[in-house]
Scaffold this motif. Sequence first.
Motif, short mmCIF file in Angstrom:
data_model
loop_
_atom_site.label_atom_id
_atom_site.label_comp_id
_atom_site.label_asym_id
_atom_site.label_seq_id
_atom_site.Cartn_x
_atom_site.Cartn_y
_atom_site.Cartn_z
N THR A 201 60.41 71.07 13.45
CA THR A 201 61.00 70.07 14.34
C THR A 201 61.02 68.71 13.67
O THR A 201 60.17 68.40 12.85
N PRO A 202 61.99 67.88 14.02
CA PRO A 202 62.05 66.54 13.42
C PRO A 202 60.84 65.70 13.83
O PRO A 202 60.30 65.83 14.93
N LEU A 203 60.45 64.83 12.94
CA LEU A 203 59.30 63.97 13.19
C LEU A 203 59.53 63.08 14.41
O LEU A 203 58.61 62.87 15.21
N LEU A 204 60.74 62.59 14.58
CA LEU A 204 61.03 61.73 15.73
C LEU A 204 60.83 62.50 17.04
O LEU A 204 60.28 61.96 18.00
N LEU A 205 61.23 63.74 17.06
CA LEU A 205 61.03 64.56 18.26
C LEU A 205 59.54 64.78 18.52
O LEU A 205 59.08 64.69 19.67
N GLN A 206 58.77 65.06 17.50
CA GLN A 206 57.32 65.22 17.65
C GLN A 206 56.70 63.94 18.20
O GLN A 206 55.84 63.97 19.10
N LEU A 207 57.13 62.82 17.66
CA LEU A 207 56.62 61.52 18.09
C LEU A 207 56.92 61.28 19.57
O LEU A 207 56.04 60.89 20.33
N GLY B 114 55.53 63.37 -3.95
CA GLY B 114 56.84 63.25 -3.30
C GLY B 114 56.73 63.26 -1.78
O GLY B 114 57.39 62.48 -1.09
N ASP B 115 55.86 64.11 -1.25
CA ASP B 115 55.69 64.17 0.20
C ASP B 115 55.03 62.92 0.76
O ASP B 115 55.33 62.49 1.87
N THR B 116 54.12 62.33 -0.01
CA THR B 116 53.48 61.09 0.42
C THR B 116 54.50 59.96 0.48
O THR B 116 54.48 59.14 1.40
N VAL B 117 55.40 59.92 -0.48
CA VAL B 117 56.47 58.91 -0.46
C VAL B 117 57.37 59.14 0.75
O VAL B 117 57.76 58.18 1.44
N LEU B 118 57.71 60.39 1.03
CA LEU B 118 58.52 60.68 2.22
C LEU B 118 57.78 60.28 3.50
O LEU B 118 58.40 59.80 4.45
N GLN B 119 56.48 60.48 3.52
CA GLN B 119 55.69 60.09 4.69
C GLN B 119 55.73 58.58 4.87
O GLN B 119 55.86 58.09 5.99
N LEU B 120 55.62 57.84 3.77
CA LEU B 120 55.71 56.38 3.84
C LEU B 120 57.06 55.96 4.40
O LEU B 120 57.15 55.06 5.24
N LYS B 121 58.11 56.63 3.98
CA LYS B 121 59.44 56.29 4.46
C LYS B 121 59.67 56.71 5.91
O LYS B 121 60.60 56.24 6.55
N SER B 122 58.81 57.57 6.44
CA SER B 122 58.93 58.00 7.83
C SER B 122 58.24 57.05 8.80
O SER B 122 58.46 57.14 10.01
N THR B 123 57.42 56.16 8.30
CA THR B 123 56.65 55.29 9.20
C THR B 123 57.51 54.38 10.08
O THR B 123 57.05 54.04 11.18
N PRO B 124 58.71 53.96 9.70
CA PRO B 124 59.48 53.13 10.65
C PRO B 124 59.83 53.84 11.96
O PRO B 124 60.17 53.18 12.93
N LEU B 125 59.71 55.14 12.00
CA LEU B 125 60.00 55.85 13.25
C LEU B 125 59.04 55.47 14.37
O LEU B 125 59.39 55.58 15.54
#
Length: 171
Positions: free
Chosen positions: A3-9, A104-115
């Motif tokens: 599921t998308p992170l935004l939906l989980q949030l 790579g996943d940690t960088v993606l996690q950092l980029k997900s924080t604006p959600l």
Amino acid sequence: RGTPLLLQLWLLYYGLGSILAANPEFRKEYPELFYYIRQAWPYGFLSLTISFAAYEGEVMRGAFKGVPRGELEAAKAYGMGRWTLFRRIWLPRAIHRALPTLTGDTVLQLKSTPLVATITVVDAYGVISKVRQATYLTYEPLLLLALIYMILTGILVVLLRRLENLVPTKR
């Protein structure tokens, strides 16, 4: 993981959060916990953690599975106990195999924080949004935010690459 992170949030914040906040028994039974339930940041932290952990669990499973069986058998033949084998052979090899993917996943996690700004948590994106609303500037705050994320990403990648070089492949 699917599921998308935004939906989980949103499910955690608007779903679980509203159920717990609306329950008067919960308020009376756990007043100190209710203080945190009313805020948004625990839901943001929890959803980012759950999402990240789900992916990284699979990465580590694959890394552990990818350690050559011969090395593990040789350690057993040498007389190493299970804990020593895990600590000296299996874990370092698995971490060494997984670190590029974890980077790579940690960088993606950092980029997900604006959600998390979508549930009223004021992070860097939330601050930039307030600046945009107050100054009516559109591009300059967003470019500053992009620069901030590029700098954070660069620092994170350099630190994790150094960590990759520190982890031994064999002992």
